[in-house]
Design an enzyme around this catalytic site. Structure first.
Site, PDB file in Angstrom:
ATOM      1  N   LYS A   1     -12.356  -0.680  -0.917  1.00  0.00           N
ATOM      2  CA  LYS A   1     -11.695   0.529  -0.428  1.00  0.00           C
ATOM      3  C   LYS A   1     -11.741   1.645  -1.468  1.00  0.00           C
ATOM      4  O   LYS A   1     -11.443   2.791  -1.177  1.00  0.00           O
ATOM      5  CB  LYS A   1     -10.258   0.210  -0.015  1.00  0.00           C
TER       6      LYS A   1
ATOM      7  N   LYS B   1      -3.649   2.355   1.868  1.00  0.00           N
ATOM      8  CA  LYS B   1      -4.277   1.136   2.385  1.00  0.00           C
ATOM      9  C   LYS B   1      -4.102   0.054   1.316  1.00  0.00           C
ATOM     10  O   LYS B   1      -3.712   0.361   0.193  1.00  0.00           O
ATOM     11  CB  LYS B   1      -5.750   1.340   2.713  1.00  0.00           C
ATOM     12  N   ARG B   2      -4.365  -1.187   1.665  1.00  0.00           N
ATOM     13  CA  ARG B   2      -4.212  -2.220   0.642  1.00  0.00           C
ATOM     14  C   ARG B   2      -5.226  -1.980  -0.476  1.00  0.00           C
ATOM     15  O   ARG B   2      -6.278  -1.378  -0.269  1.00  0.00           O
ATOM     16  CB  ARG B   2      -4.373  -3.614   1.248  1.00  0.00           C
TER      17      ARG B   2
ATOM     18  N   LYS C   1      -4.744   7.430  12.261  1.00  0.00           N
ATOM     19  CA  LYS C   1      -3.372   7.943  12.213  1.00  0.00           C
ATOM     20  C   LYS C   1      -3.323   9.280  11.481  1.00  0.00           C
ATOM     21  O   LYS C   1      -2.641  10.221  11.915  1.00  0.00           O
ATOM     22  CB  LYS C   1      -2.471   6.925  11.512  1.00  0.00           C
TER      23      LYS C   1
ATOM     24  N   THR D   1      -7.733   1.870  10.585  1.00  0.00           N
ATOM     25  CA  THR D   1      -6.848   2.528  11.553  1.00  0.00           C
ATOM     26  C   THR D   1      -6.031   3.618  10.875  1.00  0.00           C
ATOM     27  O   THR D   1      -5.572   4.543  11.536  1.00  0.00           O
ATOM     28  CB  THR D   1      -5.898   1.520  12.223  1.00  0.00           C
TER      29      THR D   1
ATOM     30  N   HIS E   1     -13.056  -9.066  11.902  1.00  0.00           N
ATOM     31  CA  HIS E   1     -12.537  -7.877  11.230  1.00  0.00           C
ATOM     32  C   HIS E   1     -13.243  -7.556   9.927  1.00  0.00           C
ATOM     33  O   HIS E   1     -12.867  -6.596   9.255  1.00  0.00           O
ATOM     34  CB  HIS E   1     -11.044  -8.044  10.936  1.00  0.00           C
TER      35      HIS E   1
END
Length: 823
Positions: free
Chosen positions: A561, A555-556, A667, A663, A363
């Site tokens: 990110k 998101k975390r 969504k 993901t 991942h």
């Protein structure tokens, strides 16, 4: 029309209504006039469970009778969210329940809010696993999924003066109606101790003498497939002491000491991802991983032996084990230990079984996320397993690697499961690759980078081992259940079975330029935004307008990110408005949802910065409400289900090459949000499906990031060359946003300049701002925006988790579907 959109029959409504009342009386011990909202929720869940358990019985009887090959999915996380709504939709009972409860004077929406989220995961890894559970059951594939029955899960997040505060998440404090304890399947898990070598029949035999034994107690959560499909099992292991209470010590006055063993054992399943900055934290994490891996393998072996005894010839034929990331990688030496030491198989027989049984999903490309454990720790906690790992490594290097690269010690050092550094480490990623027959990445670009950057020598050694399975999401939860208004509109234009065949959404492209459909689509978006605006007001006290562009990043919190890139853009817009209050921009609400790991200081500083900048902006009347900034506390699945349908713009802005897939991007796009993102992870495939003219792509590519690193990256070059960027960064350390604490936000600036800006925030800043300008311009053209939003929903069929599971089946697991009551 789909089941849930049909008018429910009177008989089915009355039957469910009767069942709910019966359970209110007999299961909850209360009556209609007295019952609390929680009692109504539990009674409704118990009534629904009648159908769930009947389906589970049918499924298990079928799989047992037919002796099916099954996949066993091992994951540290399963981010399940709430189950009542999902189960009602999958059983076709949502409208029935709504009518039944209405007849009883109750509101289903209010009852759904009573259910706590299962705190079994953190982010995408766990939510992906939950989507896979839904798809495995829906497609009728035999599967058992295994994890840990966390008492508190990750943590419950709140903010105090802008700073993240972590508190235990007591998600099952008052019980969980969906889970069933299975004491008949308790496993004994060994830890610590030493290894004894004895001679048996003229050959050396190893016996592990443990220093501690804990019980693994299984709790089963049934997972309901869609439209009458299978009901599979999520089995979660809770840790308990074998002798949890010392009667003699208690009676002699040692009231605390009498429960010491219980407390030590229960710590294993207490919390998801305990802080591993300390040696004790690292040890607990390793024990957690071994605990659930060993318990799961023991359970798999128990089920196999129930049908086949000690005949191991069919084990790899009937058993597939998927390692979701490296967390369960210790399963490989554990299965070897059981087969060698307990079942008496030879090394070659045992290793052949292992390699045929295991497969591994990678991942991440981030080095820090590819787990390593010190040999000292491994030897203390799992002494026999370290011996086995050494033997696996010796045979691998002396046979496979030597045959391919004879005499090349440098290649051997790179491929060795044991990292020969100052502190020798076990490389769990390497162990996972060596011990598996297939390794998959989770998006096309990620899988290629696994081959070329992460494991190039492994790919050269085994060119057929590394493959790709692009992630997917279940449309049952992430469109049908969470966005009922849009689902109802889709029902009018698309075949009823679109939740099973998401590619049928392509028909919506025929209406992308239809003014009436555009209006209906965007009216639904606005209603969802009004709902979210009310939630924002309730959670934060901030009032936002549903007419503004809702810009969402959920998101975390992690540097790669790049929530701080988003923040810098917000600060740049605010600076422009300060200089010119009439600056022409579409009013925008920036909405964040994120948790930072308790020990990740910079991530927590970024949360603090977003909150403090937001406080200043939200209270500044000079900018006429053109910008609002909110970070919603305690981001979780149930909150995501409210945020995603309301989003206009989806922030997918990780550094190219760092996000394996994502993901959340799927969504949000499925619900009609346009993506602003880098060419990273699944963003690339989303842009291919929807067309880049319906997204906002910016920033460095993977190859450009590599080139920048190779040529030498100096963030100060960007800082000095861009006056707006420099001014924004300087405001982080001059106390403007934290006048009572000057320099409180300076760590972010230091990380970007003195820290080297590892994730190229400054290099991508100007491209990102330009892309945001394009989004601003497009949002002004209502027809153009509506068309792009519809196209996004219409083209997300590829990102169905059903398709992902079918890819796993075809490329890795080789399963056969068996519907309930199959003969």
């Amino acid at each position: 029309m789909s089941k849930s959109s049909k008018s429910p029959g009177k008989a089915s409504i009355e039957a469910l209504q009767t069942s709910i009342i019966r359970h209110l009386h007999t299961s909850q011990g209360t009556y209609e006039e007295k019952a609390s909202p929680e009692a109504w929720w539990k009674a409704t869940a118990a009534a629904v469970n009648e159908s769930v358990m009947a389906g589970l019985t049918d499924t298990q009887r079928t799989h047992s009778k037919l002796d099916t090959r099954a996949v066993n999915y091992l994951s540290m996380e399963f981010l399940m969210g709430r189950l009542l709504s999902n189960n009602l939709h999958n059983l076709g009972l949502f409208d029935v329940a709504e009518k039944a409860l209405d007849n009883l004077g109750q509101n289903l929406a209010d009852i759904l809010e009573q259910e706590p989220d299962m705190a079994l995961g953190n982010g995408g890894l766990g939510r992906l696993a939950a989507c896979f559970l839904d798809s495995l059951a829906t497609l009728n594939y035999p599967a058992v999924c295994y994890g840990i029955h966390y008492e508190h899960g990750l943590f419950e997040q709140s903010f105090s003066k802008g700073r993240q505060i972590e508190r235990p998440d007591d998600w099952r404090e008052y019980g969980n109606p969906w889970e069933v304890c299975r004491p008949e399947s308790v496993q004994q898990i060994k830890l610590y101790g030493y290894v004894e070598t004895v001679s048996q029949g003229g050959r050396a035999h190893k016996i592990w003498r443990p220093g501690q034994v804990v019980k693994a107690v299984p709790w089963d959560i049934p997972i309901v497939g869609y439209d009458g499909a299978n009901v599979n099992i999520l089995r979660l292991w809770e840790s308990r002491a074998t002798d949890f209470f010392d009667w003699d010590v208690f009676n002699s006055g040692g009231y605390v000491d009498a429960q010491a063993e219980q407390a030590q054992a229960e710590a294993i399943s207490k919390v998801l991802y305990p802080n591993d900055e300390t040696d004790a934290g690292k040890e607990l994490r390793l024990i957690q991983q071994y605990f659930f891996s060993a318990a799961s393998l023991a359970d798999i072996i128990r089920r196999y032996q129930r049908a086949h005894g000690d005949d191991w010839s069919r084990f790899s034929e009937l058993v597939a084990v998927q390692l979701n990331d490296t967390h369960p990688a210790v399963s490989i030496p554990e299965l070897m230990r059981v087969l060698l030491d307990e079942k008496g198989l030879s090394w070659d027989e045992s290793w052949a079984i292992c390699q045929q049984v295991f497969s591994y999903t990678n991942h991440t490309l981030l080095p820090e996320a590819l787990e390593k454990w010190s040999l000292h720790l491994f030897a203390r906690v799992l002494p026999r397993h370290l011996e086995i790992i050494f033997e696996i490594n010796h045979r691998f290097l002396s046979r496979d690697v030597e045959a391919k690269w004879p005499g090349d010690d440098a290649v051997k050092a790179r491929l060795s499961i044991i990292e020969e550094s100052d502190h020798r480490m076990v490389r769990m990623g390497h162990l996972s690759v060596v011990g598996s027959h297939k390794v998959n990445g989770v998006a096309q670009v990620h899988s290629e980078l696994v081959k070329t950057d992460l494991f190039p020598e492994f790919h050269a050694l085994w060119p057929d081992k590394l493959t790709n399975v692009t992630n997917g999401i279940t449309p049952r939860r992430w469109l049908k259940a969470c966005n009922p208004r849009l689902s109802a509109l889709i029902d009018q234009k698309v075949d009823a079975d679109w939740p099973l065949h998401l590619d049928k959404l392509q028909k919506l492209k025929d209406f992308a330029d239809d003014a009436d459909f555009q209006q209906a689509f965007m009216d639904i978006k606005r209603q969802n935004k009004l709902d979210l605006a009310a939630e924002i007001k309730a959670l934060t006290g901030v009032e936002v307008s549903a007419d503004a562009l809702f810009d969402v990043q959920i998101k975390r919190l992690h540097e790669y990110k790049r929530q701080h890139l988003n923040l810098l853009h917000i600060m740049a817009l605010y600076r422009r408005l300060q200089q010119d209050p009439n600056y022409d921009m579409v009013p925008r609400v920036f909405i964040f949802g994120a948790k930072a790991a308790p020990g990740y200081r910079l991530a927590k500083d970024i949360i603090y910065a977003i909150n403090r900048v937001g406080d200043r902006i939200n209270q500044d009347e000079r900018i006429q409400g053109k910008i609002k900034v909110v970070m919603l506390p305690n981001y979780r699945v149930s909150l995501a289900e409210k945020m995603i349908p309301a989003a206009d713009l989806s922030e997918q802005i990780s550094t190219a090459g760092k996000e394996a897939s994502g993901t959340g991007n799927m969504k949000l796009a499925l619900n009609g949000a346009l993506t602003i993102g880098t060419l990273d992870g699944a963003n690339i495939e989303i842009a291919e499906e929807a067309g880049e003219d319906n997204e906002f792509i910016f920033g460095l590519t993977v190859d450009e990031v590599k080139a920048l690193n190779q040529n030498g990256y100096n963030p100060y070059d960007y800082y000095h060359a861009d006056a707006e960027l420099k001014a924004v960064l300087d405001s982080l350390d001059n106390g403007y946003f934290t006048p009572e604490e000057p320099g409180a936000l300076a760590s972010i600036k230091r990380s970007l300049l003195e820290g080297g800006d590892a994730y190229k925030v400054l290099a991508d800043f100007r491209s990102y701002v330009d892309a945001q300008q394009l989004a601003d311009a497009k949002y002004r053209d209502k027809a153009a925006w509506a068309r792009s939003a519809i196209i996004n929903t219409a083209t997300m069929g590829k990102f169905n988790s059903d398709r992902s599971i079918q890819d796993y089946v075809d490329r890795i697991w080789k399963l056969t579907p068996y519907p309930r009551k199959a003969k």
